[in-house]
Design a protein around this motif. Structure first.
Motif, PDB file in Angstrom:
ATOM      1  N   LYS A 137      36.432  39.697  42.785  1.00 40.24           N
ATOM      2  CA  LYS A 137      37.062  40.173  41.555  1.00 40.24           C
ATOM      3  C   LYS A 137      36.492  41.612  41.234  1.00 40.24           C
ATOM      4  O   LYS A 137      37.325  42.595  40.535  1.00 40.24           O
ATOM      5  CB  LYS A 137      37.557  39.737  40.405  1.00 40.24           C
ATOM      6  CG  LYS A 137      38.707  38.598  41.025  1.00 40.24           C
ATOM      7  CD  LYS A 137      37.938  37.830  39.008  1.00 40.24           C
ATOM      8  CE  LYS A 137      38.843  36.247  39.348  1.00 40.24           C
ATOM      9  NZ  LYS A 137      39.590  35.421  37.854  1.00 40.24           N
ATOM     10  N   VAL A 138      35.134  42.104  41.070  1.00 38.01           N
ATOM     11  CA  VAL A 138      34.630  43.113  40.591  1.00 38.01           C
ATOM     12  C   VAL A 138      34.615  43.868  42.057  1.00 38.01           C
ATOM     13  O   VAL A 138      34.002  45.350  41.767  1.00 38.01           O
ATOM     14  CB  VAL A 138      32.718  42.519  40.843  1.00 38.01           C
ATOM     15  CG1 VAL A 138      32.136  43.481  39.954  1.00 38.01           C
ATOM     16  CG2 VAL A 138      32.723  41.722  38.901  1.00 38.01           C
ATOM     17  N   ASP A 139      33.834  43.032  43.169  1.00 37.96           N
ATOM     18  CA  ASP A 139      33.552  44.335  44.644  1.00 37.96           C
ATOM     19  C   ASP A 139      34.117  43.328  45.669  1.00 37.96           C
ATOM     20  O   ASP A 139      32.948  43.367  46.293  1.00 37.96           O
ATOM     21  CB  ASP A 139      32.366  44.809  44.164  1.00 37.96           C
ATOM     22  CG  ASP A 139      32.014  45.990  45.722  1.00 37.96           C
ATOM     23  OD1 ASP A 139      32.933  45.903  46.573  1.00 37.96           O
ATOM     24  OD2 ASP A 139      31.489  47.216  45.398  1.00 37.96           O
ATOM     25  N   ARG A 140      35.321  43.539  46.758  1.00 43.69           N
ATOM     26  CA  ARG A 140      35.050  42.912  47.556  1.00 43.69           C
ATOM     27  C   ARG A 140      35.011  42.749  48.127  1.00 43.69           C
ATOM     28  O   ARG A 140      34.127  42.559  49.604  1.00 43.69           O
ATOM     29  CB  ARG A 140      37.025  42.689  47.899  1.00 43.69           C
ATOM     30  CG  ARG A 140      37.179  41.906  49.062  1.00 43.69           C
ATOM     31  CD  ARG A 140      38.608  42.574  49.827  1.00 43.69           C
ATOM     32  NE  ARG A 140      38.362  43.585  50.189  1.00 43.69           N
ATOM     33  CZ  ARG A 140      39.295  44.274  50.202  1.00 43.69           C
ATOM     34  NH1 ARG A 140      40.553  44.282  49.749  1.00 43.69           N
ATOM     35  NH2 ARG A 140      39.390  45.874  50.444  1.00 43.69           N
ATOM     36  N   ASP A 141      34.443  44.145  48.718  1.00 45.23           N
ATOM     37  CA  ASP A 141      33.974  44.944  50.138  1.00 45.23           C
ATOM     38  C   ASP A 141      32.298  44.116  49.973  1.00 45.23           C
ATOM     39  O   ASP A 141      31.481  44.474  51.197  1.00 45.23           O
ATOM     40  CB  ASP A 141      34.234  46.297  49.917  1.00 45.23           C
ATOM     41  CG  ASP A 141      35.345  46.477  50.460  1.00 45.23           C
ATOM     42  OD1 ASP A 141      36.216  45.755  50.669  1.00 45.23           O
ATOM     43  OD2 ASP A 141      36.146  47.630  50.957  1.00 45.23           O
ATOM     44  N   THR A 157      34.773  30.471  47.255  1.00 40.40           N
ATOM     45  CA  THR A 157      33.400  30.369  46.655  1.00 40.40           C
ATOM     46  C   THR A 157      32.605  31.016  45.492  1.00 40.40           C
ATOM     47  O   THR A 157      31.979  31.616  44.861  1.00 40.40           O
ATOM     48  CB  THR A 157      32.141  30.399  47.782  1.00 40.40           C
ATOM     49  OG1 THR A 157      33.252  29.165  48.585  1.00 40.40           O
ATOM     50  CG2 THR A 157      31.067  29.563  47.184  1.00 40.40           C
ATOM     51  N   VAL A 158      33.696  32.726  45.937  1.00 37.51           N
ATOM     52  CA  VAL A 158      32.876  34.499  45.417  1.00 37.51           C
ATOM     53  C   VAL A 158      34.268  35.118  44.731  1.00 37.51           C
ATOM     54  O   VAL A 158      33.902  35.473  44.953  1.00 37.51           O
ATOM     55  CB  VAL A 158      31.908  35.129  46.461  1.00 37.51           C
ATOM     56  CG1 VAL A 158      30.755  34.459  46.708  1.00 37.51           C
ATOM     57  CG2 VAL A 158      33.471  34.857  47.650  1.00 37.51           C
TER      58      VAL A 158
END
Length: 247
Positions: free
Chosen positions: A17-21, A11-12
């Motif tokens: 890809k930019v900032d998993r955490d 969904t996200v």
């Protein structure tokens, strides 16, 4: 104790890809208690560490990689992530769901992978789209005909939205599949292929009927695409499901 509501991280995927955490933190802040990974081979140790810090469980993961990579390496990564349920979410030719021979091939593949996963203490499952629903084999939806060929331990994660779009009476389908169904993908929208999904409760899907038909299954929110802010849609979906549980 009720199972925590989860989010399929596909969904996200752009945000991951930019900032998993940061994505995991925002999901936890909304109130979700679980996440379902879509690529467990991507930094499994870091993923598990962050999930643990945020109090997120990882009961299940998708694992396309099992179809193309060395199974032990993929299953080792899944063991690190900590998921017990390993799901093939597609990757099998759509035409294999239109014939009995195709279903036999699919069942042989899934049963073999399930045996391998079993050596790791994991259960293997399959996730549907519409193309496993639309075809009828001997008068039943292809997913039902497939279920009859699967080893007893192989489970199904039924995507309720795509099952409905594929023409199924979803509550009746879930009733017939019974204990085979360990997880549900819950989504909402116009019920039309190619159109964006919505927050739960804002589309045409009779979500309460779906949930009532599989009361013991995991509830996992997945929005393949969405025209509104995705975090807002996830928050609205969480509120909707939470209210249903209270009713």
């Amino acid at each position: 104790m009720a199972k925590p509501l989860g989010v399929q991280l596909y969904t996200v995927r752009d945000q991951v890809k930019v900032d998993r955490d940061e994505v995991l933190r925002r999901i936890a802040d909304i109130g979700y208690g679980a996440v379902e990974a879509y690529d467990p081979t991507d930094d499994p140790k870091g993923f598990r560490r962050t999930a643990d810090e945020l109090g997120l469980t990882v009961p299940s993961t998708h694992a396309y990689a099992l179809l193309s990579q060395e199974p032990d390496a993929v299953l080792d990564a899944i063991a690190t992530v900590g998921a017990d349920l390993v799901i093939i979410p597609g990757g099998i030719p759509e035409e294999d769901f239109t014939t009995r021979d195709g279903l036999d091939r699919t069942a042989d593949l899934l049963n073999g992978l399930a045996e391998h996963a079993g050596r790791y203490g994991m259960r293997l499952g399959y996730h549907n789209h519409w193309w496993e629903i639309e075809p009828k084999i001997d008068g039943v939806h292809a997913i039902e005909a497939l279920a009859e060929l699967l080893a007893p331990g192989v489970f199904l994660e039924i995507d309720t939205y795509w099952a409905a779009v594929g023409g199924a009476d979803v509550p009746a389908l879930l009733g017939r599949l019974g204990d085979r169904v360990l997880a549900l993908h819950v989504k909402d929208g116009p019920g039309v292929k190619g159109q964006a999904h919505t927050a739960l409760g804002e589309g045409v899907m009779p979500v309460p009927d779906f949930l009532a038909a599989a009361p013991g299954a995991l509830r996992i929110v997945e929005l393949d695409n969405c025209d509104t802010d995705i975090y807002e849609a996830l928050a609205k979906s969480h509120a909707y499901l939470t209210e249903l549980e209270r009713a």
